[in-house]
Structure formats: C-alpha cells, structure tokens
Design a protein around this motif. Structure first.
Motif, PDB file in Angstrom:
ATOM      1  N   UNK A 128       0.813  -1.207   0.000  1.00 13.55           N
ATOM      2  CA  UNK A 128       0.000   0.000   0.000  1.00 13.55           C
ATOM      3  C   UNK A 128       0.847   1.259   0.000  1.00 13.55           C
ATOM      4  N   UNK A 129       1.910   1.278  -0.811  1.00 20.01           N
ATOM      5  CA  UNK A 129       2.730   2.477  -0.950  1.00 20.01           C
ATOM      6  C   UNK A 129       1.848   3.602  -1.504  1.00 20.01           C
ATOM      7  N   UNK A 130       2.024   4.817  -1.019  1.00 21.00           N
ATOM      8  CA  UNK A 130       1.152   5.895  -1.467  1.00 21.00           C
ATOM      9  C   UNK A 130       1.941   7.108  -1.942  1.00 21.00           C
ATOM     10  N   UNK A 131       1.303   7.842  -2.853  1.00 18.02           N
ATOM     11  CA  UNK A 131       1.942   9.033  -3.407  1.00 18.02           C
ATOM     12  C   UNK A 131       2.029  10.150  -2.379  1.00 18.02           C
ATOM     13  N   UNK A 132       1.221  10.090  -1.343  1.00 13.98           N
ATOM     14  CA  UNK A 132       1.201  11.149  -0.344  1.00 13.98           C
ATOM     15  C   UNK A 132       2.069  10.890   0.871  1.00 13.98           C
ATOM     16  N   UNK A 133       2.756   9.731   0.922  1.00 14.31           N
ATOM     17  CA  UNK A 133       3.558   9.418   2.113  1.00 14.31           C
ATOM     18  C   UNK A 133       4.972   8.973   1.769  1.00 14.31           C
ATOM     19  N   UNK A 134       5.491   9.399   0.604  1.00 14.09           N
ATOM     20  CA  UNK A 134       6.905   9.259   0.274  1.00 14.09           C
ATOM     21  C   UNK A 134       7.313   7.882  -0.219  1.00 14.09           C
ATOM     22  N   UNK A 135       6.677   6.805   0.262  1.00 13.22           N
ATOM     23  CA  UNK A 135       7.209   5.490  -0.053  1.00 13.22           C
ATOM     24  C   UNK A 135       6.954   5.064  -1.494  1.00 13.22           C
ATOM     25  N   UNK A 136       5.885   5.556  -2.130  1.00 17.31           N
ATOM     26  CA  UNK A 136       5.659   5.218  -3.538  1.00 17.31           C
ATOM     27  C   UNK A 136       6.783   5.800  -4.403  1.00 17.31           C
ATOM     28  N   UNK A 137       7.196   7.005  -4.112  1.00 18.24           N
ATOM     29  CA  UNK A 137       8.328   7.600  -4.820  1.00 18.24           C
ATOM     30  C   UNK A 137       9.586   6.769  -4.613  1.00 18.24           C
ATOM     31  N   UNK A 138       9.807   6.275  -3.407  1.00 20.33           N
ATOM     32  CA  UNK A 138      10.977   5.447  -3.149  1.00 20.33           C
ATOM     33  C   UNK A 138      10.981   4.196  -4.031  1.00 20.33           C
ATOM     34  N   UNK A 139       9.814   3.578  -4.198  1.00 20.54           N
ATOM     35  CA  UNK A 139       9.731   2.371  -5.026  1.00 20.54           C
ATOM     36  C   UNK A 139      10.041   2.703  -6.478  1.00 20.54           C
ATOM     37  N   UNK A 140       9.459   3.778  -6.996  1.00 25.37           N
ATOM     38  CA  UNK A 140       9.681   4.145  -8.392  1.00 25.37           C
ATOM     39  C   UNK A 140      11.159   4.449  -8.639  1.00 25.37           C
ATOM     40  N   UNK A 141      11.787   5.130  -7.706  1.00 29.05           N
ATOM     41  CA  UNK A 141      13.216   5.419  -7.846  1.00 29.05           C
ATOM     42  C   UNK A 141      14.062   4.154  -7.732  1.00 29.05           C
ATOM     43  N   UNK A 142      13.714   3.265  -6.805  1.00 29.64           N
ATOM     44  CA  UNK A 142      14.464   2.009  -6.653  1.00 29.64           C
ATOM     45  C   UNK A 142      14.348   1.168  -7.929  1.00 29.64           C
ATOM     46  N   UNK A 143      13.171   1.167  -8.513  1.00 30.62           N
ATOM     47  CA  UNK A 143      12.966   0.442  -9.769  1.00 30.62           C
ATOM     48  C   UNK A 143      13.833   1.041 -10.873  1.00 30.62           C
ATOM     49  N   UNK A 144      13.897   2.344 -10.954  1.00 25.88           N
ATOM     50  CA  UNK A 144      14.713   3.016 -11.955  1.00 25.88           C
ATOM     51  C   UNK A 144      16.192   2.656 -11.779  1.00 25.88           C
ATOM     52  N   UNK A 145      16.638   2.596 -10.535  1.00 24.06           N
ATOM     53  CA  UNK A 145      18.023   2.211 -10.262  1.00 24.06           C
ATOM     54  C   UNK A 145      18.288   0.777 -10.727  1.00 24.06           C
TER      55      UNK A 145
END
Length: 277
Positions: free
Chosen positions: A81-98
C-alpha cells in the motif's frame, strides 16, 4: 495501512535478543530449540500472507494493484500500500529506476511524485494526484511484465518496515515468528518512527520482557488495542477502530499456541477464514 507522516528511514541497529528456554535433567541443562522467527523465509512468507489478509482480504501480495482510495493519500499501489502522499511510492519508483539502470515506464511520474512528496513534507496537500494521470495502468502493466518493479517493492518494504520492526523485536527479546509478526504488523500499520502510536512507543509502554513471551505479547496487544481505540491523532480514529480485528486474530493465534507459524495454518479475520497449506 495508516501511515500518518512523511516516512523516514529510522531503523536502529539491532541489539542482542532472546532468552534461554531451559529443560533440565539431574546433571545438566541445555537450551531447548526456539521456534524459528521471521529470519526463516518460510515464516516470513506466512507472516506477510497474514498481514495481506488484514489489509487486502487475500493472502496474495497485490504487487500490481494501484488505485485512488479517497483516503487523503493520493494513489495507493503495490504489495504494501505504498502511497503518493507518504513518500514510499516515490521510493519504489526510484528504486525500480536504479535496478533498471535508466528510464522505465514509470520514469515520467518521478517529477510529479517528487513535487507531491515535497509539498506533503512541508505540510501541504498529500491527496494531490496532479501529473499522475495513467499511473495506475502503467504500474499494473509494468508489475506484470517486469519483475524488477516487484523486486523494488520488496526492497523498499524491507527497508521501511521489515528490518526496523525486526530491530525492535530484537531489542524487546521477541524471538518467535508469531511475536515478530505481531510487531511487524504493528510497524506496518502504526509506523516505526517516533510518533506516540508508533511501534517503538508501544513497546516502551509494554515494558521489558519477563521471560514469558506469550504473556508479554498479550500485554503488547492490549496496549495496541488501546491505541487503536483511542489514537493520538483523530484523523486516524475511524480507520484504526476498523482494524481492531487484527488484534483479535493475533490473540487467537497466541491462544492456539501457534508461536512458530508452521503450516498448515488457518485463521479468521473479521469473520473471513483464511488458510495456508
């Protein structure tokens, strides 16, 4: 899940944990084997399936799910339940990009996710989804076709929730799979930082272990129940009171002495029955 704050990675170093469960004979004593904890991948799988039953009404982890729940946190996506409003969804998208070593089907969403992240951290609108049109479909399709996105979800989940919760379990002397599940589920829902309802605060309120892990867990869950019924922040009250069956289920597993979470395992949550073969 009910993360209230901008997430931060605040896991401390794990301390030494556990206690000796002794069985004696007339001339010597030896440590009896302890039920394995969540360091065992099979037990971790069971624990995550139980938490998924609490959060998603299925034992399967919903890697490809993405939707707008209208809960004030924008888009909710993935296994935790990563969310765009609590930072963790961004972390996943960046980790995927890496992991991909460059551009991905989600790269175009990094900029709007970052903008939302910054404004949420500054106390602004966490519900905004401006710039995220099409995100849900892109996430679902990518999850089904590129395993690196799901691996990124696993990695961020471990960083944000699993390892910090296991550090707290070690400090509290909680060694069984069920005990560690109870702390992990609390960390996932309440958070693992410094808030008054977060996992470390509940452990401190429970007090030091006494050598009786099931008894300590019952006290811990009693305190968690009190926090769910009377949260420090009114904004969480309605959703948290709906989560009281999580405590009921964990208490029932203690009653059944399922400390090792060995399969086959059955449990009931909010009137629904689940099982793992």
């Amino acid at each position: 899940m009910n993360r209230r704050f901008f997430l931060s990675l605040t896991a401390g170093a794990a301390g030494a944990a556990g206690w000796a469960v002794l069985s004696g004979c007339s001339s010597a004593t030896a440590a009896a084997p302890r039920p394995p904890g969540l360091a065992d991948p099979a037990r971790k799988h069971v624990a995550e399936a139980i938490i998924s039953s609490f959060e998603n009404s299925t034992t399967e982890l919903p890697y490809a799910a993405a939707q707008r729940l209208g809960d004030g946190r924008g888009i909710t996506a993935g296994r935790a339940g990563f969310t765009s409003g609590t930072h963790d969804l961004l972390l996943v998208v960046r980790r995927y990009e890496q992991a991909a070593g460059g551009s991905t089907p989600l790269t175009k969403y990094v900029r709007p996710l970052t903008r939302i992240d910054v404004q949420a951290a500054e106390g602004g609108d966490k519900e905004s989804t401006r710039g995220l049109d099409g995100f849900e479909d892109a996430w679902a399709q990518t999850s089904r076709t590129d395993p690196r996105l799901n691996q990124a979800q696993d990695a961020v989940y471990d960083d944000l929730y699993f390892r910090p919760s296991m550090d707290q379990a070690a400090r509290a002397g909680v060694t069984t799979a069920l005990g560690q599940l109870a702390l992990l589920d609390t960390g996932v829902q309440h958070g693992v930082s410094t808030g008054p309802d977060d996992l470390p605060a509940l452990i401190t309120e429970t007090g030091p272990p006494s050598g009786d892990e099931p008894g300590w867990l019952r006290r811990f869950l009693d305190i968690r129940r009190e926090h769910l019924e009377n949260p420090a922040y009114e904004e969480t009250a309605e959703v948290w009171r709906e989560s009281l069956p999580r405590v009921d289920t964990l208490e029932t597993l203690i009653d059944q002495q399922r400390l090792d979470l060995a399969t086959p395992l059955e449990w009931t949550f909010a009137g629904d029955r689940f099982s793992l073969a």
